[in-house]
Design an enzyme around this catalytic site. Structure first.
Site, short mmCIF file in Angstrom:
data_model
loop_
_atom_site.label_atom_id
_atom_site.label_comp_id
_atom_site.label_asym_id
_atom_site.label_seq_id
_atom_site.Cartn_x
_atom_site.Cartn_y
_atom_site.Cartn_z
N GLU A 181 46.29 53.96 36.31
CA GLU A 181 46.84 52.64 35.98
C GLU A 181 46.59 52.41 34.50
O GLU A 181 45.44 52.30 34.07
CB GLU A 181 46.20 51.54 36.82
CG GLU A 181 46.83 50.19 36.57
CD GLU A 181 46.26 49.10 37.47
OE1 GLU A 181 46.98 48.12 37.74
OE2 GLU A 181 45.10 49.22 37.90
N GLU A 198 44.06 41.62 46.06
CA GLU A 198 45.20 42.06 45.26
C GLU A 198 44.62 42.97 44.18
O GLU A 198 44.01 42.49 43.23
CB GLU A 198 45.94 40.86 44.69
CG GLU A 198 47.35 41.20 44.21
CD GLU A 198 47.38 41.59 42.76
OE1 GLU A 198 47.44 42.81 42.48
OE2 GLU A 198 47.34 40.70 41.90
N LYS A 222 35.62 31.55 40.33
CA LYS A 222 35.00 32.23 39.19
C LYS A 222 36.09 32.95 38.42
O LYS A 222 36.69 33.91 38.92
CB LYS A 222 33.94 33.24 39.65
CG LYS A 222 33.05 33.72 38.49
CD LYS A 222 32.55 35.11 38.66
CE LYS A 222 33.56 36.15 38.26
NZ LYS A 222 33.88 36.12 36.79
N CYS A 271 49.27 44.26 37.01
CA CYS A 271 49.20 45.22 38.12
C CYS A 271 50.58 45.60 38.61
O CYS A 271 50.76 46.64 39.25
CB CYS A 271 48.36 44.65 39.26
SG CYS A 271 48.89 43.02 39.79
#
Length: 495
Positions: A392, A262, A186, A296
């Site tokens: 982040e 992750e 997906k 990331c």
């Protein structure tokens, strides 16, 4: 070379828009579609079939039905399929690069780089497929011969993010195919087109029906939810935010699933007083601005020794101010848009909050007016404790803070719940090793700003996830270990 509207239109029309289930492209049972937009213009570029729970289960049923035969397929056949897919993607490299630019926004030059990087996983795992060694030995007591086998873990659910549409798919599909696992993938609803084209290439490469099934949809939970509840599922691999990863791990616990996660990052980039400053600026620029900062692994906190902070900052800001925020198909583009309006608003709010807490914007710090979702490349000087150092950012914003000692730099670097990537610039190799053994991150770049490679194990610690993708470790995530104890063939003689 400028990409024409006709070229864009022809490419988009060639991409499948249906669901790939048991080797056939089909319409969604919902009868609905969802739109994909170009973030550089805000305009719709494609409409895809919108999968629901019924479609998800049909795809998973196909994967389960194909698992036994696929697991028995010789490693060489699996390797040959991956190698053919690698060659086909090389032949269509410009198509994949343009498609990623259209749906995700990155400049074409960066998209071409992703094709090279992402396709490398297919080549790497084509070579690893036949090298997944077990071992045979005698137990210490001499009473048994021990054989250790690696077997496919079984049907997998693969969930990919929007920021690296090809690389995140190949990094999961490559080892699953090599290990002998079937899968449902997906893709993120913001950038599903690259996965659609990739799946078509895998078909052309000879992948049997049912091994790879693709279900795109506007609701992630309606696809992942029912599959996660099915006891036939044996593994889930997810790349995305930490909050979503935590929820998936909780769901996976009910069926004791193998998980690869992750998740988020808050990468420190440490510049010591003895660093080669020109190299540090280049490395910092690459670590921050690659993919518009939407990675990331992006440098998220710039920790610079107070003795060199002024010179580093001046040089770094100059590089930011030279960037040209333009649609990725423009030959002069060096900075693409943010993926959507909401993400851009979030970035802008982080900057405003940082300023309210005492931060000083050195360049940028605002949305770019006009079409699309562009944000000006930004550097902001902050003090320890500024809230932006705990967030982040996922955008082209670089907070710069100073430190005075190695111990302070390590303490500041570890002051985060995340532990994915980190970067260290120093000429002192002994210091490099001290820092590497002291900071809590799964990846570290030493005097370099880009370290991802298909041959290297990728993954983090703490809230950045678990498991590794890529490298010799990558195929381990898709296998289980079986031990066979064999009666000592010398038992009768000994008796």
């Amino acid at each position: 070379m400028t990409v024409t509207a006709e070229r864009e239109k022809a490419l988009l029309e060639s991409v499948p828009t249906g669901l790939l289930i048991d080797g056939e492209w089909r319409d969604a049972s919902s009868g609905k579609t969802f739109d994909v937009k170009d973030p550089a213009t805000g305009k719709v570029i494609a409409s895809l079939q919108d999968a629901n729970s019924d479609d998800a289960m049909a795809a998973f049923d196909a994967a389960c039905a194909a698992q036994a035969d696929w697991a028995r397929t010789p490693a060489k056949e699996r390797a040959d399929i991956l190698r053919r897919a690698y060659d086909l993607i090389n032949e269509r490299a410009e198509d994949f690069a343009l498609l990623m630019t259209l749906e995700m926004g990155k400049p074409l030059a960066e998209a071409r780089g992703e094709v090279t990087y992402g396709n490398g996983f297919l080549r790497w795992f084509s070579e690893e497929a036949g090298r997944h060694y077990g071992r045979t030995l005698t137990v210490p007591e001499g009473t048994l011969r021990m054989q250790v086998h690696h077997r496919p873990v079984g049907p997998c659910l693969l969930i990919t993010p929007w920021n690296f549409p090809l690389a995140m798919a190949t990094r999961k599909v490559g080892p699953a195919v090599a290990a002998g696992c079937t899968m449902v993938i997906k893709a993120a609803k913001l950038t599903p087109l690259t996965t659609q084209l990739f799946a078509q290439v895998m078909q052309e490469a000879g992948l049997p029906k049912g091994v790879l099934n693709v279900v795109a949809g506007s609701s992630a939970s309606s696809i992942s939810g029912p599959i996660l509840q099915d006891r036939r599922l044996r593994k889930v691999s997810f790349t995305g935010s930490t909050p979503v990863g935590v929820r998936l791990m909780k769901d996976a616990a009910d069926n004791v699933l193998r998980t690869s996660m992750e998740l988020g990052g808050n990468a420190p980039l440490i510049v010591f007083e003895d660093a080669d400053l020109d190299a540090a600026v280049e490395g910092a620029f690459a670590a921050k601005m690659r993919n518009m900062g939407e990675a990331c692994t992006a440098a998220n906190r710039f920790l610079v020794h107070e003795d060199v902070a002024e010179e580093f900052t001046q040089k770094f800001v100059a590089k930011l101010e030279a960037l040209k925020p333009l649609r990725g198909t423009d030959p002069e583009s060096t900075l693409g848009p943010i993926v959507d309006e909401g993400a851009r608003d979030d970035i802008d709010q982080l900057v405003q909050d940082a300023v309210a807490a005492g931060g000083e914007v050195l360049t940028g710090g605002h949305k770019v007016e006009g079409d699309g979702y562009f944000y000006a490349p930004t550097a902001i000087k902050v003090e320890k404790g500024n809230p932006i150092l705990q967030q982040e950012i996922f955008g082209p914003v670089a907070p710069i803070v100073t430190f005075s000692s190695e111990e302070e730099a390590i303490e500041m670097a570890n002051d985060t719940e995340y532990g994915l990537a980190s970067y260290v610039f120093t000429k002192d190799q002994a210091r490099m090793y001290r820092v590497a053994e002291s900071i809590e991150f799964g990846l570290m770049g030493y005097n370099v700003g880009v370290i991802s490679n298909p041959a290297a194990p990728f993954g983090g610690v703490k809230q950045s996830g678990l498991g590794r993708e890529g490298g010799a470790e990558g195929i381990e995530e898709y296998t289980t270990v079986q031990y066979i104890g064999i009666a000592d063939p010398w038992a009768a003689v000994k008796a």
